[in-house]
Design a protein around this motif. Structure first.
Motif, PDB file in Angstrom:
ATOM      1  N   ILE A   1       2.797  23.874  27.290  1.00 46.29           N
ATOM      2  CA  ILE A   1       2.336  22.592  26.742  1.00 46.29           C
ATOM      3  C   ILE A   1       0.829  22.444  26.924  1.00 46.29           C
ATOM      4  O   ILE A   1       0.115  22.039  26.002  1.00 46.29           O
ATOM      5  CB  ILE A   1       3.114  21.419  27.385  1.00 46.29           C
ATOM      6  N   VAL A   2       0.335  22.815  28.108  1.00 46.06           N
ATOM      7  CA  VAL A   2      -1.105  22.749  28.356  1.00 46.06           C
ATOM      8  C   VAL A   2      -1.853  23.658  27.376  1.00 46.06           C
ATOM      9  O   VAL A   2      -2.875  23.273  26.804  1.00 46.06           O
ATOM     10  CB  VAL A   2      -1.419  23.141  29.822  1.00 46.06           C
ATOM     11  N   LEU A   3      -1.337  24.861  27.159  1.00 46.16           N
ATOM     12  CA  LEU A   3      -1.987  25.795  26.242  1.00 46.16           C
ATOM     13  C   LEU A   3      -1.938  25.312  24.797  1.00 46.16           C
ATOM     14  O   LEU A   3      -2.904  25.489  24.047  1.00 46.16           O
ATOM     15  CB  LEU A   3      -1.339  27.175  26.343  1.00 46.16           C
ATOM     16  N   LEU A   4      -0.829  24.725  24.403  1.00 44.14           N
ATOM     17  CA  LEU A   4      -0.748  24.188  23.046  1.00 44.14           C
ATOM     18  C   LEU A   4      -1.783  23.093  22.831  1.00 44.14           C
ATOM     19  O   LEU A   4      -2.469  23.060  21.804  1.00 44.14           O
ATOM     20  CB  LEU A   4       0.650  23.650  22.757  1.00 44.14           C
ATOM     21  N   VAL A   5      -1.916  22.208  23.799  1.00 39.30           N
ATOM     22  CA  VAL A   5      -2.898  21.129  23.687  1.00 39.30           C
ATOM     23  C   VAL A   5      -4.310  21.703  23.636  1.00 39.30           C
ATOM     24  O   VAL A   5      -5.128  21.312  22.788  1.00 39.30           O
ATOM     25  CB  VAL A   5      -2.738  20.131  24.861  1.00 39.30           C
ATOM     26  N   ARG A   6      -4.611  22.664  24.519  1.00 42.48           N
ATOM     27  CA  ARG A   6      -5.950  23.277  24.525  1.00 42.48           C
ATOM     28  C   ARG A   6      -6.223  24.015  23.217  1.00 42.48           C
ATOM     29  O   ARG A   6      -7.319  23.938  22.673  1.00 42.48           O
ATOM     30  CB  ARG A   6      -6.094  24.256  25.685  1.00 42.48           C
ATOM     31  N   SER A   7      -5.234  24.762  22.738  1.00 37.96           N
ATOM     32  CA  SER A   7      -5.438  25.554  21.519  1.00 37.96           C
ATOM     33  C   SER A   7      -5.660  24.669  20.308  1.00 37.96           C
ATOM     34  O   SER A   7      -6.477  24.988  19.444  1.00 37.96           O
ATOM     35  CB  SER A   7      -4.237  26.467  21.278  1.00 37.96           C
ATOM     36  N   ILE A   8      -4.936  23.581  20.233  1.00 36.99           N
ATOM     37  CA  ILE A   8      -5.090  22.674  19.091  1.00 36.99           C
ATOM     38  C   ILE A   8      -6.382  21.869  19.208  1.00 36.99           C
ATOM     39  O   ILE A   8      -7.121  21.726  18.235  1.00 36.99           O
ATOM     40  CB  ILE A   8      -3.856  21.763  18.962  1.00 36.99           C
ATOM     41  N   ARG A   9      -6.666  21.379  20.396  1.00 33.01           N
ATOM     42  CA  ARG A   9      -7.842  20.523  20.579  1.00 33.01           C
ATOM     43  C   ARG A   9      -9.152  21.314  20.499  1.00 33.01           C
ATOM     44  O   ARG A   9     -10.094  20.903  19.848  1.00 33.01           O
ATOM     45  CB  ARG A   9      -7.754  19.802  21.918  1.00 33.01           C
ATOM     46  N   LEU A  10      -9.184  22.484  21.160  1.00 37.29           N
ATOM     47  CA  LEU A  10     -10.436  23.251  21.228  1.00 37.29           C
ATOM     48  C   LEU A  10     -10.565  24.310  20.137  1.00 37.29           C
ATOM     49  O   LEU A  10     -11.651  24.836  19.919  1.00 37.29           O
ATOM     50  CB  LEU A  10     -10.555  23.913  22.601  1.00 37.29           C
TER      51      LEU A  10
END
Length: 143
Positions: free
Chosen positions: A68-77
Motif C-alpha cells: 500500500i505504501v509503495l502504491l501510494v508513492r508510485s502514484i503520487r511521485l
C-alpha cells in the motif's frame, strides 16, 4: 560547436536528478525490495509446515502494508512504472496468500493431520490414502 540545435534542447530536458529525487528513488527501491522479500518469504514459509502459519501471516501483513505504501508513492511521485507493476503483481500474490492463510486457519486441525500423515507416508499408495483421509474429514461445503 553544436551543429544541431535540437540536441542541446534534448540534453537540457534530461537534466540529472536532484539529491532529493535521488533519495526518494532510493527509498522507493528499498521499500520495493522489502516488499518483494516479505511477499516471497510469506509464500515460501507457507509451504513449509502448518505450524509456521503465524509467520506466513505476519509476512503477508507486512507485505500488504508495504504494498500500500509503495502504491501510494508510485502514484503520487510517479517514479517508476516497473515498481508500480511489480507492486500490483505482488499485491495480487498477497491477496491470494490472505485467502490461503484464512482457509488454513479455519481448517488448521485437518491440515495438520494431513501433513503428519504425509510425513509418515513412504509410498504413493500411502500418499493417496492420506489425500483420501483428508478429503473425508473436510467439511462438506469445502468439497
Amino acid at each position: 560547436m553544436n551543429s544541431e540545435p535540437g540536441r542541446s534542447g534534448q540534453q537540457q530536458a534530461k537534466s540529472p536528478l536532484s539529491e532529493a529525487a535521488k533519495a526518494s528513488l532510493a527509498k522507493t527501491h528499498t521499500l520495493f525490495r522489502m516488499f518483494v522479500v516479505s511477499v516471497l518469504g510469506a509464500f515460501f514459509v507457507y509451504q513449509l509446515d502448518v505450524s509456521y502459519l503465524w509467520l506466513a501471516a505476519v509476512l503477508t501483513a507486512a507485505g500488504l502494508v508495504l504494498g500500500i505504501v509503495l502504491l501510494v508513492r508510485s502514484i503520487r511521485l510517479r517514479e517508476s512504472k516497473l515498481v508500480l507493476l511489480g507492486t500490483i503483481s505482488g499485491m495480487v500474490v498477497a491477496a491470494v496468500m490472505v485467502l490461503l492463510i484464512v482457509t488454513t486457519m479455519i481448517l488448521f486441525d485437518q491440515v495438520r493431520e494431513y501433513q503428519a500423515c504425509l510425513g509418515r507416508a513412504l509410498t504413493d499408495r500411502a500418499t493417496h490414502a492420506c489425500m483420501a483421509q483428508f478429503q473425508d474429514v473436510l467439511p462438506t461445503k469445502v468439497r
